[in-house]
Design a protein around this motif. Structure first.
Motif, PDB file in Angstrom:
ATOM      1  N   PRO A  16      -5.204   3.645   0.342  1.00 20.49           N
ATOM      2  CA  PRO A  16      -4.231   2.833   0.695  1.00 20.49           C
ATOM      3  C   PRO A  16      -4.514   2.356   2.300  1.00 20.49           C
ATOM      4  N   GLY A  17      -4.742   3.508   3.019  1.00 17.13           N
ATOM      5  CA  GLY A  17      -5.091   3.278   4.501  1.00 17.13           C
ATOM      6  C   GLY A  17      -6.135   2.302   4.443  1.00 17.13           C
ATOM      7  N   LYS A  18      -7.245   2.706   4.127  1.00 19.84           N
ATOM      8  CA  LYS A  18      -8.476   1.596   4.212  1.00 19.84           C
ATOM      9  C   LYS A  18      -8.137   0.167   3.482  1.00 19.84           C
ATOM     10  N   PHE A  19      -7.531   0.016   2.519  1.00 19.93           N
ATOM     11  CA  PHE A  19      -7.035  -1.185   1.793  1.00 19.93           C
ATOM     12  C   PHE A  19      -6.021  -1.956   3.020  1.00 19.93           C
ATOM     13  N   VAL A  20      -5.191  -1.396   3.932  1.00 16.18           N
ATOM     14  CA  VAL A  20      -4.447  -2.094   5.027  1.00 16.18           C
ATOM     15  C   VAL A  20      -5.560  -2.501   5.875  1.00 16.18           C
ATOM     16  N   LEU A  21      -6.271  -1.556   6.485  1.00 21.34           N
ATOM     17  CA  LEU A  21      -7.070  -1.722   7.698  1.00 21.34           C
ATOM     18  C   LEU A  21      -8.235  -2.841   7.500  1.00 21.34           C
ATOM     19  N   LEU A  22      -8.825  -2.869   6.019  1.00 24.83           N
ATOM     20  CA  LEU A  22      -9.883  -3.858   5.736  1.00 24.83           C
ATOM     21  C   LEU A  22      -9.266  -5.168   5.605  1.00 24.83           C
ATOM     22  N   ASN A  23      -8.050  -5.178   4.934  1.00 24.98           N
ATOM     23  CA  ASN A  23      -7.670  -6.600   4.945  1.00 24.98           C
ATOM     24  C   ASN A  23      -7.041  -7.135   6.287  1.00 24.98           C
ATOM     25  N   LEU A  24      -6.538  -6.257   7.110  1.00 25.89           N
ATOM     26  CA  LEU A  24      -6.027  -6.566   8.512  1.00 25.89           C
ATOM     27  C   LEU A  24      -7.316  -7.263   9.325  1.00 25.89           C
ATOM     28  N   SER A  25      -8.415  -6.588   9.040  1.00 29.25           N
ATOM     29  CA  SER A  25      -9.709  -7.115   9.856  1.00 29.25           C
ATOM     30  C   SER A  25     -10.166  -8.301   9.163  1.00 29.25           C
ATOM     31  N   PHE A  26      -9.809  -8.430   7.902  1.00 25.17           N
ATOM     32  CA  PHE A  26     -10.505  -9.611   7.353  1.00 25.17           C
ATOM     33  C   PHE A  26     -11.737  -9.547   7.010  1.00 25.17           C
ATOM     34  N   ARG A  27     -12.350  -8.243   7.275  1.00 28.27           N
ATOM     35  CA  ARG A  27     -13.641  -7.881   6.867  1.00 28.27           C
ATOM     36  C   ARG A  27     -13.965  -7.852   5.394  1.00 28.27           C
ATOM     37  N   LYS A  28     -13.033  -7.332   4.672  1.00 26.79           N
ATOM     38  CA  LYS A  28     -13.242  -7.157   3.301  1.00 26.79           C
ATOM     39  C   LYS A  28     -11.995  -7.567   2.683  1.00 26.79           C
ATOM     40  N   LEU A  29     -11.489  -8.602   2.014  1.00 24.48           N
ATOM     41  CA  LEU A  29     -10.168  -8.595   1.527  1.00 24.48           C
ATOM     42  C   LEU A  29     -10.195  -8.237   0.256  1.00 24.48           C
TER      43      LEU A  29
ATOM     44  N   ALA B 148       0.799  -1.398  -0.031  1.00 26.99           N
ATOM     45  CA  ALA B 148      -0.098   0.155   0.123  1.00 26.99           C
ATOM     46  C   ALA B 148       0.659   1.515  -0.150  1.00 26.99           C
ATOM     47  N   PHE B 149       1.987   1.308   0.590  1.00 26.84           N
ATOM     48  CA  PHE B 149       2.698   2.560   0.922  1.00 26.84           C
ATOM     49  C   PHE B 149       3.864   2.578   0.395  1.00 26.84           C
ATOM     50  N   LEU B 150       4.387   1.681  -0.307  1.00 32.47           N
ATOM     51  CA  LEU B 150       5.812   1.596  -1.099  1.00 32.47           C
ATOM     52  C   LEU B 150       5.527   1.236  -2.781  1.00 32.47           C
ATOM     53  N   ILE B 151       5.106   0.197  -2.842  1.00 30.22           N
ATOM     54  CA  ILE B 151       4.862  -0.451  -4.178  1.00 30.22           C
ATOM     55  C   ILE B 151       3.646   0.423  -5.034  1.00 30.22           C
ATOM     56  N   GLY B 152       2.848   0.472  -4.229  1.00 32.31           N
ATOM     57  CA  GLY B 152       1.293   1.212  -4.720  1.00 32.31           C
ATOM     58  C   GLY B 152       1.938   2.729  -5.300  1.00 32.31           C
ATOM     59  N   PRO B 153       2.181   3.538  -4.398  1.00 35.92           N
ATOM     60  CA  PRO B 153       2.624   4.767  -5.081  1.00 35.92           C
ATOM     61  C   PRO B 153       3.682   4.753  -6.050  1.00 35.92           C
TER      62      PRO B 153
END
Length: 156
Positions: A131-144, A107-112
């Motif tokens: 990017p922030g939501k990408f990380v948080l949603l994946n870490l929560s396993f709510r929405k991959l 999210a923060f190195l390859i993406g930009p």
């Protein structure tokens, strides 16, 4: 007549051949991937793929081997943990830090870098998949999510 020993009695979890097996399997994957990278897809696949009429490649065979080894080692880990809770905690402590690191790296190195956008536009982009939501949603396993909204896109 001597009784046959069980696999559990014979197996030594410190002195085994899993490292060399993993090396061989990884080499098979690299070998299998080298054909399309070097010759393109028109050439066909590796030698095993051509012999079997494109039904199995060294890469697919190696992936199956990795799955067998992983299943064996994960089962061994479960039996050594003595309780389900201890097993789950140890699995989470082993897997989740690497998962989080890969999400942050993506999210923060390859993406930009691949988006072609400047940092501010990329990091503070609106939408549900920044990017922030990408990380948080994946870490929560709510929405991959498989991608960040602007990943690979270049703004005009």
């Amino acid at each position: 007549m001597e009784r046959l020993r069980t696999f559990g009695e014979v197996y030594d979890n410190r002195n085994n051949a899993f490292d060399i097996l993993r090396f061989i399997l990884a080499s098979m994957v690299i070998y299998s991937h080298s054909y399309p990278l070097l010759y393109g897809t028109a050439h066909g696949g590796d030698i095993l793929e051509r012999i079997t009429g494109f039904q199995v490649s060294f890469g697919s065979l190696a992936v199956c081997g990795f799955m067998v080894i992983s299943g064996f080692l994960i089962t061994q880990s479960y039996f050594c943990s003595h309780t389900l809770k201890r097993y789950v905690v140890s699995r989470c402590l082993r897997v989740l830090p690497a998962f989080a690191a890969s999400l942050l790296l993506t999210a923060f190195l390859i993406g930009p870098w691949l988006s072609g956008m400047d940092w501010n536009a990329y990091l503070f982009s609106g939408g549900a998949e920044n990017p922030g939501k990408f990380v948080l949603l994946n870490l929560s396993f709510r929405k991959l999510q498989v991608q960040v909204e602007h990943f690979g896109k270049v703004e005009q």
